[in-house]
Design an enzyme around this catalytic site. Sequence first.
Site, PDB file in Angstrom:
ATOM      1  N   TYR A 229     -11.170  -1.573  -2.667  1.00  0.00           N
ATOM      2  CA  TYR A 229     -11.647  -1.151  -1.331  1.00  0.00           C
ATOM      3  C   TYR A 229     -10.516  -1.038  -0.308  1.00  0.00           C
ATOM      4  O   TYR A 229      -9.394  -1.400  -0.576  1.00  0.00           O
ATOM      5  CB  TYR A 229     -12.825  -1.986  -0.844  1.00  0.00           C
ATOM      6  N   GLU A 230     -10.876  -0.490   0.833  1.00  0.00           N
ATOM      7  CA  GLU A 230      -9.890  -0.129   1.876  1.00  0.00           C
ATOM      8  C   GLU A 230      -8.897   0.915   1.379  1.00  0.00           C
ATOM      9  O   GLU A 230      -7.725   0.902   1.773  1.00  0.00           O
ATOM     10  CB  GLU A 230      -9.123  -1.356   2.370  1.00  0.00           C
ATOM     11  N   GLY A 231      -9.345   1.787   0.494  1.00  0.00           N
ATOM     12  CA  GLY A 231      -8.454   2.765  -0.122  1.00  0.00           C
ATOM     13  C   GLY A 231      -7.882   2.119  -1.377  1.00  0.00           C
ATOM     14  O   GLY A 231      -7.224   1.079  -1.303  1.00  0.00           O
TER      15      GLY A 231
END
Length: 589
Positions: free
Chosen positions: A438-440
């Site tokens: 997550y978060e890229g």
Amino acid sequence: MSYKSPIEDFKYNLAMLNYDEVIAGIEKFKEYDSETLMSVVSEIGRLNEQEVLDSNKIGDREGLKYVTDGAEGPEVHTPERFKKLYDAVKTSGYVGATMPTQYGGGGAPFTTAILAGEIGIAANMAFYMGPGLSHGAMKTILKKATEELKDKYLPNMTSGEWMGTMCLTEPQCGTDLGLIKSTAIPKDDHYELTGQKIWISFGEHDLTENIIHLVLARTPDAPEGIKGISLFLVPKRLDDNSRNTIYCGGLEHKLGINSSPTCVMNLENAKGWLVGEKNKGMEAMFLMMNDARLKVGLQGIAMSEISYQNALEFAKERKQMRSVVKDKQDKDSKADNIIVHPDVRRMLMNVKATTEAMRALCIYTAMKIDLAEDHPDEKVRQEADDFAALMTPIIKAYCTDRGFLNCSESLQVLGGSGFTKEYPLEQYMRDVRITMIYEGTNGIQALDLVGRKLTMHQGRLLQNFQKEVQKFLSENKDNEEISSFIKPLENALNEVTASTMWLMQNGIQDPENALASATDYLNLVALSSMTYMWARMAKFSVGKNEPIHKNKIKTGTYFVEKIMPELNMYSKKVQAGKSSMMDMEVAEF
Ligand SMILES: Cc1cc2nc3c(=O)[nH]c(=O)nc-3n(C[C@H](O)[C@H](O)[C@H](O)COP(=O)(O)OP(=O)(O)OC[C@H]3O[C@@H](n4cnc5c(N)ncnc54)[C@H](O)[C@@H]3O)c2cc1C
């Protein structure tokens, strides 16, 4: 399960990085010298070591309940203990510690959030995702929202009465946010938002009365793609306390972080207010994402630390086989503690040496963020901002990849016990795995480094970092006492220069070359930055007699001898280019 906050190591890092002069020397932070800072962080340590730590296993086993027949629509119930815990965390002032006093915050430097955050995450990563994301939401509102929105929402978020979320992902778009379909139609003084968001952390829960969602959507006249995305503030409850039409449509069942609600969120003409300029939603959201990316890197560090502590405790108690050195054998026992065996030490040292370097790098970057925001000199602000921008994808990706490896290696120290639910390592390994996604995803962080950060301002970000390292090398080239750190650092800098040149020469004419080498390049720069941190620690500790200083020299020596050489491998991989992967036809996979 045991955990002790790494207070001594925090103090060490603040002293090594000259925090009192660099950060507490800024007028705004003069009340937060390292002693005051550490007394705040130590208090948070006590709360987490006692109350929060116990809740981690319970949260994992008990999980969340999705209740469809709630009084006002679907509800999400967190594990029984969480409400009481959240109230304790709220009372401690943790949530708004770094927010401006104007909105009820503590006015502390961001560095505080990194130190306190590491402790909280280690004690219960899933639980602390809520306050962590809320911090990013507050920061975005603070920087981009109108005065009216700030006055209305920030005080209650700062106190922890309300929590914030970030709502980006939709079924058809995760990495590619240009594909967002959710709409925002102007109506009177607000917008009406319709669409579906998925995998929204803490999208719905029972810890706070109100939840303040930051939602990406498109206005009717928006251009196609990423340039047509705007950001909106969509509260769960409106001014008259009535429910806004944003509801949780279900929960994901996941590999880990079982007590962190990952929600489908449905919006049906939900009332929202624009944050920042129309069609500049990504720019505003990046404020939140950069904050969140550093905190995700911190999750990797925190989980490495707690895994290490558990592995170490086990290694000092478990007896198997004999040391091959007679003098080291325990005469009162038929077998020796496994910590006598070199291979067990290899695993422990891998985790210890990387965790301490990642922590130093993360604290250093947090200090740069404080400088970038609050130093009076514009040049200092700009250089600090460059450093933080360069390090954000590196910390996010490297510290989470390594965090997962470190949890695995720590689990390995326990042998079969590590694989069982008797011990917490299996949970840590499941929980930490999401940080790489997550978060890229980490692959996207590498693209951010190579595609954006390297080329930004004609390469200034990396050049400034290279200059800083070169300056350190020049100042210490004749320092015999730390020559065993200086030579590896010279090697690291040379490899970064060679691989960057290679990327410039081969990546510009054929971008696939740059993309194929991006992850290896990120690992190369990460290991070089960590070598720099160890060289600085060596300089600070050499000739000092206290145990922590001797320990640092030994741990750093392990790093430069046994881990740092990986960077030569990464440099070689960067320069091998794309052909061995891109020459394959899809059918040949
Ligand atoms: C537990 C959990 C919590 C989450 N919390 C939130 C939240 O609070 N808010 C929110 O908005 N979202 C949240 N997400 C979503 C998360 O941010 C996305 O899962 C993530 O950004 C990746 O998107 P994706 O899953 O759609 O993968 P995809 O975008 O489909 O990517 C699949 C794979 O392809 C790779 N890939 C894609 N494009 C490229 C490219 N151009 N070059 C190279 N590789 C590429 C990716 O790296 C990845 O390995 C959460 C997800 C989970 C699982």
